[in-house]
Structure formats: structure tokens, C-alpha cells
Design a protein around this motif. Structure first.
Motif, PDB file in Angstrom:
ATOM      1  N   HIS A 190      -2.684  14.670   2.545  1.00 24.29           N
ATOM      2  CA  HIS A 190      -1.961  14.443   3.995  1.00 24.29           C
ATOM      3  C   HIS A 190      -3.029  14.678   5.054  1.00 24.29           C
ATOM      4  O   HIS A 190      -2.829  14.609   6.022  1.00 24.29           O
ATOM      5  N   HIS A 191      -4.274  14.339   4.655  1.00 26.83           N
ATOM      6  CA  HIS A 191      -5.353  14.474   5.584  1.00 26.83           C
ATOM      7  C   HIS A 191      -5.489  13.249   6.201  1.00 26.83           C
ATOM      8  O   HIS A 191      -5.176  12.172   5.826  1.00 26.83           O
ATOM      9  N   PRO A 192      -5.570  13.217   7.630  1.00 27.37           N
ATOM     10  CA  PRO A 192      -5.404  12.034   8.465  1.00 27.37           C
ATOM     11  C   PRO A 192      -6.639  11.263   7.941  1.00 27.37           C
ATOM     12  O   PRO A 192      -6.206   9.922   8.187  1.00 27.37           O
ATOM     13  N   ILE A 193      -7.687  11.564   7.941  1.00 24.89           N
ATOM     14  CA  ILE A 193      -8.935  10.556   7.566  1.00 24.89           C
ATOM     15  C   ILE A 193      -8.515   9.914   6.316  1.00 24.89           C
ATOM     16  O   ILE A 193      -8.764   8.673   6.114  1.00 24.89           O
ATOM     17  N   ARG A 194      -8.180  10.681   5.418  1.00 27.71           N
ATOM     18  CA  ARG A 194      -7.758  10.150   4.035  1.00 27.71           C
ATOM     19  C   ARG A 194      -6.305   9.067   4.084  1.00 27.71           C
ATOM     20  O   ARG A 194      -6.316   8.069   3.589  1.00 27.71           O
ATOM     21  N   ARG A 195      -5.410   9.418   4.977  1.00 27.28           N
ATOM     22  CA  ARG A 195      -4.295   8.343   5.433  1.00 27.28           C
ATOM     23  C   ARG A 195      -5.013   7.192   6.293  1.00 27.28           C
ATOM     24  O   ARG A 195      -4.755   5.855   5.722  1.00 27.28           O
ATOM     25  N   LEU A 196      -5.792   7.333   6.926  1.00 22.11           N
ATOM     26  CA  LEU A 196      -6.591   6.336   7.796  1.00 22.11           C
ATOM     27  C   LEU A 196      -7.381   5.198   6.942  1.00 22.11           C
ATOM     28  O   LEU A 196      -7.396   4.268   6.780  1.00 22.11           O
ATOM     29  N   LEU A 197      -8.070   6.005   5.724  1.00 20.61           N
ATOM     30  CA  LEU A 197      -8.775   5.229   4.748  1.00 20.61           C
ATOM     31  C   LEU A 197      -7.955   4.461   3.727  1.00 20.61           C
ATOM     32  O   LEU A 197      -8.595   3.379   3.188  1.00 20.61           O
ATOM     33  N   ARG A 198      -6.708   5.016   3.521  1.00 20.44           N
ATOM     34  CA  ARG A 198      -5.970   4.342   2.383  1.00 20.44           C
ATOM     35  C   ARG A 198      -5.742   2.952   2.207  1.00 20.44           C
ATOM     36  O   ARG A 198      -6.060   2.285   1.288  1.00 20.44           O
ATOM     37  N   PRO A 199      -5.483   2.277   3.425  1.00 22.13           N
ATOM     38  CA  PRO A 199      -5.551   0.600   3.335  1.00 22.13           C
ATOM     39  C   PRO A 199      -6.666  -0.200   2.814  1.00 22.13           C
ATOM     40  O   PRO A 199      -6.612  -0.993   2.346  1.00 22.13           O
ATOM     41  N   HIS A 200      -7.768   0.591   3.194  1.00 20.02           N
ATOM     42  CA  HIS A 200      -9.093   0.160   2.841  1.00 20.02           C
ATOM     43  C   HIS A 200      -9.702   0.448   1.639  1.00 20.02           C
ATOM     44  O   HIS A 200     -10.548  -0.111   0.962  1.00 20.02           O
ATOM     45  N   THR A 201      -9.133   1.357   0.967  1.00 18.54           N
ATOM     46  CA  THR A 201      -9.532   1.766  -0.513  1.00 18.54           C
ATOM     47  C   THR A 201      -8.365   1.732  -1.494  1.00 18.54           C
ATOM     48  O   THR A 201      -8.643   2.013  -2.802  1.00 18.54           O
ATOM     49  N   PHE A 202      -7.243   1.041  -1.247  1.00 21.33           N
ATOM     50  CA  PHE A 202      -6.323   0.964  -1.963  1.00 21.33           C
ATOM     51  C   PHE A 202      -6.782  -0.061  -3.000  1.00 21.33           C
ATOM     52  O   PHE A 202      -6.802  -1.246  -2.649  1.00 21.33           O
ATOM     53  N   GLY A 203      -6.364  -0.006  -4.207  1.00 23.79           N
ATOM     54  CA  GLY A 203      -6.668  -0.833  -5.320  1.00 23.79           C
ATOM     55  C   GLY A 203      -8.258  -0.841  -5.626  1.00 23.79           C
ATOM     56  O   GLY A 203      -8.642  -1.771  -6.466  1.00 23.79           O
ATOM     57  N   ALA A 204      -9.179  -0.157  -5.046  1.00 24.07           N
ATOM     58  CA  ALA A 204     -10.632  -0.208  -5.129  1.00 24.07           C
ATOM     59  C   ALA A 204     -11.021   0.133  -6.450  1.00 24.07           C
ATOM     60  O   ALA A 204     -11.950  -0.880  -6.898  1.00 24.07           O
ATOM     61  N   ILE A 205     -10.588   0.974  -7.042  1.00 29.79           N
ATOM     62  CA  ILE A 205     -10.972   1.443  -8.193  1.00 29.79           C
ATOM     63  C   ILE A 205     -10.770   0.247  -9.183  1.00 29.79           C
ATOM     64  O   ILE A 205     -11.622   0.207  -9.951  1.00 29.79           O
ATOM     65  N   GLU A 206      -9.584  -0.416  -9.131  1.00 27.23           N
ATOM     66  CA  GLU A 206      -9.303  -1.458 -10.403  1.00 27.23           C
ATOM     67  C   GLU A 206     -10.125  -2.697  -9.987  1.00 27.23           C
ATOM     68  O   GLU A 206     -10.595  -3.143 -10.919  1.00 27.23           O
ATOM     69  N   ILE A 207     -10.423  -2.794  -8.607  1.00 25.98           N
ATOM     70  CA  ILE A 207     -11.405  -4.076  -8.463  1.00 25.98           C
ATOM     71  C   ILE A 207     -12.493  -3.795  -8.771  1.00 25.98           C
ATOM     72  O   ILE A 207     -13.245  -4.538  -9.519  1.00 25.98           O
ATOM     73  N   ASN A 208     -13.187  -2.513  -8.748  1.00 27.63           N
ATOM     74  CA  ASN A 208     -14.605  -1.986  -8.997  1.00 27.63           C
ATOM     75  C   ASN A 208     -14.638  -2.168 -10.771  1.00 27.63           C
ATOM     76  O   ASN A 208     -15.799  -2.491 -11.194  1.00 27.63           O
ATOM     77  N   VAL A 244       0.799  -1.268  -0.035  1.00 23.66           N
ATOM     78  CA  VAL A 244      -0.089   0.056   0.018  1.00 23.66           C
ATOM     79  C   VAL A 244       0.900   1.210   0.098  1.00 23.66           C
ATOM     80  O   VAL A 244       1.751   1.322   0.876  1.00 23.66           O
ATOM     81  N   THR A 245       0.524   2.284  -0.983  1.00 23.87           N
ATOM     82  CA  THR A 245       1.312   3.372  -1.082  1.00 23.87           C
ATOM     83  C   THR A 245       0.496   4.414  -0.365  1.00 23.87           C
ATOM     84  O   THR A 245      -0.696   4.570  -0.342  1.00 23.87           O
ATOM     85  N   VAL A 246       1.114   5.551   0.068  1.00 22.40           N
ATOM     86  CA  VAL A 246       0.548   6.939   0.453  1.00 22.40           C
ATOM     87  C   VAL A 246      -0.295   7.416  -0.768  1.00 22.40           C
ATOM     88  O   VAL A 246       0.109   7.240  -1.845  1.00 22.40           O
ATOM     89  N   PRO A 247      -1.269   8.380  -0.375  1.00 23.49           N
ATOM     90  CA  PRO A 247      -2.003   8.917  -1.423  1.00 23.49           C
ATOM     91  C   PRO A 247      -1.280   9.986  -2.201  1.00 23.49           C
ATOM     92  O   PRO A 247      -0.482  10.565  -1.617  1.00 23.49           O
ATOM     93  N   GLY A 248      -1.395   9.774  -3.425  1.00 25.18           N
ATOM     94  CA  GLY A 248      -0.526  10.606  -4.525  1.00 25.18           C
ATOM     95  C   GLY A 248      -1.161  11.837  -4.796  1.00 25.18           C
ATOM     96  O   GLY A 248      -0.544  12.669  -5.398  1.00 25.18           O
ATOM     97  N   TRP A 249      -2.611  11.818  -5.083  1.00 25.85           N
ATOM     98  CA  TRP A 249      -3.137  12.906  -5.733  1.00 25.85           C
ATOM     99  C   TRP A 249      -4.428  13.302  -5.279  1.00 25.85           C
ATOM    100  O   TRP A 249      -5.241  12.289  -4.660  1.00 25.85           O
ATOM    101  N   LYS A 250      -4.966  14.511  -5.151  1.00 26.57           N
ATOM    102  CA  LYS A 250      -6.390  14.793  -4.942  1.00 26.57           C
ATOM    103  C   LYS A 250      -6.828  15.518  -6.334  1.00 26.57           C
ATOM    104  O   LYS A 250      -6.391  16.392  -6.835  1.00 26.57           O
ATOM    105  N   MET A 251      -7.924  14.935  -6.649  1.00 28.20           N
ATOM    106  CA  MET A 251      -8.386  15.324  -8.066  1.00 28.20           C
ATOM    107  C   MET A 251      -9.926  14.901  -8.227  1.00 28.20           C
ATOM    108  O   MET A 251     -10.196  14.002  -7.534  1.00 28.20           O
TER     109      MET A 251
END
Length: 456
Positions: free
Chosen positions: A394-412, A173-180
Motif C-alpha cells: 500500500h506504500h504510495p511510492i510502490r503504487r507509483l512505481l508499479r506501472p513502470h516495473t510491472f512485468g519487469a522480472i519476466e522481461i529481465n 497492470v494489477t496492484v502490488p500483491g506481495w512484499k517479500m
């Protein structure tokens, strides 16, 4: 394309350079008319006219023009190397594909049940019987099974992360790379209102962490072929197992390693009334069991799937949809069979068949409504999309959610190209027509709503 574009730009600049050199040798300044007559553009002239006096200073222009030409030549050189490398790689890929095509075709279209020596040694007779079983089913199911066994089996993936090794945890799992704001595509079940507008939430992002990777593109091509009705015509084959014991043995040999599950309770059989109670109170349908108040027949609980009876099925199949009812001790006492529009009680001749219809309805309903739409296209999709579009990296909630949403777009997106498409896996594995599946997806979206804690 990049290489040819750079070559074209360089050629244009070389022509301009030749013409402008004549002007430079004859003048100390160049007017816009002279510049454009030599092949330059109005926009270029404005970019060079730093004094905004309608004239270019020859010395300054010559220096800047040489810099721009030098940059373009470097870009062209880089593009040339990239084009050569790409050509070599593509040539090697085509050569390897030509060599591998016969073997791959044999793997995908053959009838081998077991692909690994361990399976052959563990189930020698069952693996042989499985060949005959595969020959009875349709080509698409056979090819899909063999493709997944060869390509998607974890036993075929080198370098799989050992999740029990503390040194390896968290490396994927990588840290969030972009907001868009993410580019999106409409889902198959989106409906327009009377004004021609579509619910903006009825869409799925097309850009994720690895949506541009080679693996993603190859899987799109592969599943595109598998759902091609010309190559794999949708055929409903009526094939029965010799006996339940042989069916269980073959299915175990085919999927034991890849689909081994955590067994919390030993389900020895799934045909009795007690098995239906387990289905509704502690199994796959438990989330739909609700209490009933003040029923004169002594019914205290119900588990309803008759909402599926309105969806069109393919010729030869009965409709989905059965409601089951239980007493205060969770004993099955009655069922409503939507296909015939009748209540069925214990002792009736259709009792066992309606229990089978109930299990089929639960499996199809949970797959379409709760899993595909509720989990993939709503919960996972909404959470992942909103965190990327609304929270900075860098938002703490974004970082907290990252492991649970990593790769979700590809899976969906994978769920889109395999399940919610015509002639896809869900269409072929269920008895629904394509029209029926679209209506089931639409109804599932309308029936699934998330509410705030204050509304529950």
C-alpha cells in the motif's frame, strides 16, 4: 505426486485407525507407549494430548481422529479429480503436439520470408527474393526469425489490448500483491572476490507476476532448444547481399509491420562522414559523446568504444573498438582503430572500413553494456527488486512505481535466457566468443555505476 502423497497418508491413517479402534474399545485412556505401538507417532500423540498428562482421553481422541480422517479423505478425493483432469489435459496436449509437429517443423525450418497475405500483396517480388536470402544464412538465424514471426508477431496475437481505447487503459497492470525477499539466481558475469563472496546485486529475481505461467515455461523450452549447439551448431556464414537496395527492400518486407519505428529524421544513408556525426551526436551513440578541452589538433568532441578491443572474438573476425573524434562543428576528423592500434585520418585507405568497424562496435557495445546490463540487469532489476522487497503493497511510492516495473522480472529473465547465455542470440549475433561475451558483460557491470545527485 500430490495425489500419491494423499493416498499414502490416507493408507497410513487407515492402518492407525484400525489399530487404535481396538485400543479405544478396550480402554478409557491411551498411554504414549500404546499409541506408538498402534502405529501413531510421538508428534501426533503430543498434538492430541491436550491435558499434557501423558494420556489420551478416548472420547475426545476418537472425535478428533474422525475429523482428521474426514479431512484427509476429502483431500484425497480432490487430488484424484485433479490428477484425472491433468492426465486428460496432458493427453490432449500430446495428441495436439503430435498433429502439429510436422507443420510446426516446416514453419520453423523452412525459408518463407513473408507469412501474411498483406506482405505478399505489398511486396510480391521481394518476398520471393527473400526466400533465396534466407537460404544463405545459418539454420539458427533462419529458425529464430521464423519462430518470432509465427509466435511473437503482434499480428498473430488475438485479443490485443487497444491502447487508444480509454475503457481499456490500465486493465493489464494489477496492484502490488506481495512484499517479500525474492528468490534470485546469479548472473553469468558475477565474479567472486578474494574471500569467495559475490556482489549480492549481481543477481536477478526468479519470481515475478507471471514467471510460473505456461507461456514462461514454454518460452524457456523453446529458447533452450534454439541455443542448443547440437541442434543448432554455432556457424559463422559469410553471405553478402546482391546490392544495398535489394537488402533494404527484403529487410523492410521482413520487419516493416513488427519493427516499424517512429521516424524523427530521415536517414537516407549511413556510410558518409556526416552519417557518423549523426550517429555520435543525435543517434544511438550520442550518450557517449563528450567534450575535449585544449586539444592541439582542434579536436573538440570524442566518442570512445576502444574499451571493447580487449574482448575475444571468434576466428575470422577482427576485434571491436573504435574511437571517433570531431572538430567544433561536429565534423569527423580522425578515428582510432583499436584492432590495429593506429590513428586513421580522412583520405587513408582504411577510412571507410574503420567507419564500418565503428558502427559495429557501437551496436554491440550499446546492446551489451547500455541495454542488457545497464537497463535490464541494473536499472530495471534494482528498481523492481528493491520496491518489492522494501515497500509494503500500500506504500504510495510502490503504487507509483508499479506501472513502470510491472512485468519487469519476466522481461529481465527473458533477457537472461535469450541474450546472456552461451549460444544465445547475443553470442551468435555478435562476433564475440563466449569467453569474450562474459568478459564484456563483466566489464559492462563494472563500468556502469549509479551515483546520487550530490556526486554528479
Amino acid at each position: 505426486r500430490f495425489w500419491m502423497g494423499a493416498i499414502k497418508d490416507l493408507a497410513t491413517m487407515e492402518i492407525q485407525s484400525s489399530n487404535l479402534e481396538k485400543l479405544i474399545s478396550q480402554n478409557k485412556s491411551i498411554t504414549i507407549q500404546e499409541f506408538m505401538a498402534a502405529g501413531g507417532s510421538y508428534a501426533d500423540f503430543k498434538s492430541y494430548d491436550v491435558d499434557h498428562d501423558g494420556k489420551l482421553d478416548v472420547a475426545e481422541f476418537e472425535a478428533r481422529f474422525k475429523v482428521e480422517t474426514s479431512k484427509l479423505k476429502a483431500r484425497t478425493h480432490s487430488a484424484s479429480k485433479t490428477a484425472i483432469r491433468t492426465g486428460i489435459v496432458m493427453g490432449l496436449v500430446l495428441f495436439a503436439s503430435a498433429l502439429a509437429a510436422p507443420a510446426l517443423y516446416s514453419v520453423v525450418t523452412g525459408s518463407t520470408l513473408c507469412f501474411h497475405e498483406l506482405d505478399h500483396s505489398r511486396y510480391p517480388e521481394t518476398c520471393k527474393k527473400g526466400v533465396a536470402a534466407l537460404d544463405l544464412i545459418d539454420r539458427h538465424t533462419r529458425s529464430l526469425y521464423r519462430t518470432l514471426k509465427v509466435i511473437a508477431s503482434p499480428r498473430n496475437q488475438a485479443g490485443v489490448v487497444n491502447h487508444t481505447d480509454p475503457d481499456c487503459l490500465g486493465t493489464a497492470v494489477t496492484v502490488p500483491g506481495w512484499k517479500m525477499e525474492l528468490p534470485k539466481k546469479r548472473l553469468a558475469y558475477c565474479e567472486e572476490d578474494k574471500n569467495g563472496r559475490v556482489d549480492p546485486h549481481c543477481s536477478i529475481p526468479t519470481k515475478g507476476d507471471n514467471t510460473d505461467g505456461i507461456a514462461s515455461k514454454l518460452s524457456t523450452i523453446l529458447f533452450g532448444i534454439l541455443r542448443n549447439n547440437f541442434v543448432y551448431k554455432l556457424t559463422d556464414v559469410s553471405a553478402e547481399w546482391s546490392n544495398p537496395q535489394e537488402a533494404g527492400a527484403i529487410l523492410e518486407a521482413a520487419s516493416r509491420e513488427e519493427l516499424k519505428v517512429l521516424e524523427l529524421y530521415p536517414w537516407k544513408e549511413m556510410e558518409s562522414d556526416e552519417a557518423i556525426s549523426r550517429f555520435a551526436f543525435s543517434g544511438i551513440a550520442a550518450h557517449r559523446t563528450v567534450a575535449v578541452e585544449k586539444d592541439p589538433e582542434g579536436i573538440r568532441y570524442k566518442n570512445e568504444w576502444s574499451w571493447m578491443s580487449i574482448f575475444e572474438t571468434r576466428p575470422g573476425f577482427e576485434k571491436y573498438g573504435v574511437d571517433v573524434f570531431f572538430d567544433k562543428n561536429a565534423n569527423l576528423v580522425k578515428m582510432y582503430w583499436a584492432d590495429k592500434g593506429v590513428n586513421v585520418s580522412k583520405g587513408d585507405k582504411d577510412w571507410d572500413h574503420v567507419k564500418w568497424a565503428y558502427k559495429c562496435s557501437v551496436l554491440a557495445g550499446v546492446t551489451v553494456k547500455d541495454h542488457l546490463v545497464g537497463i535490464h540487469f541494473m536499472a530495471s532489476n534494482f528498481l523492481t527488486t528493491s520496491s518489492i522487497e522494501n515497500l509494503n503493497t500500500h506504500h504510495p511510492i510502490r503504487r507509483l512505481l508499479r506501472p513502470h516495473t510491472f512485468g519487469a522480472i519476466e522481461i529481465n529473465l527473458g533477457a537472461v535466457k535469450t541474450l546472456s547465455v552461451e549460444n544465445g542470440v547475443a553470442h551468435r549475433a555478435s562476433s564475440l566468443s563466449w569467453n569474450g561475451l562474459v568478459h564484456a558483460l563483466t566489464a559492462s557491470y563494472k563500468l556502469s555505476r549509479y551515483t546520487s545527485m550530490s556526486q554528479t
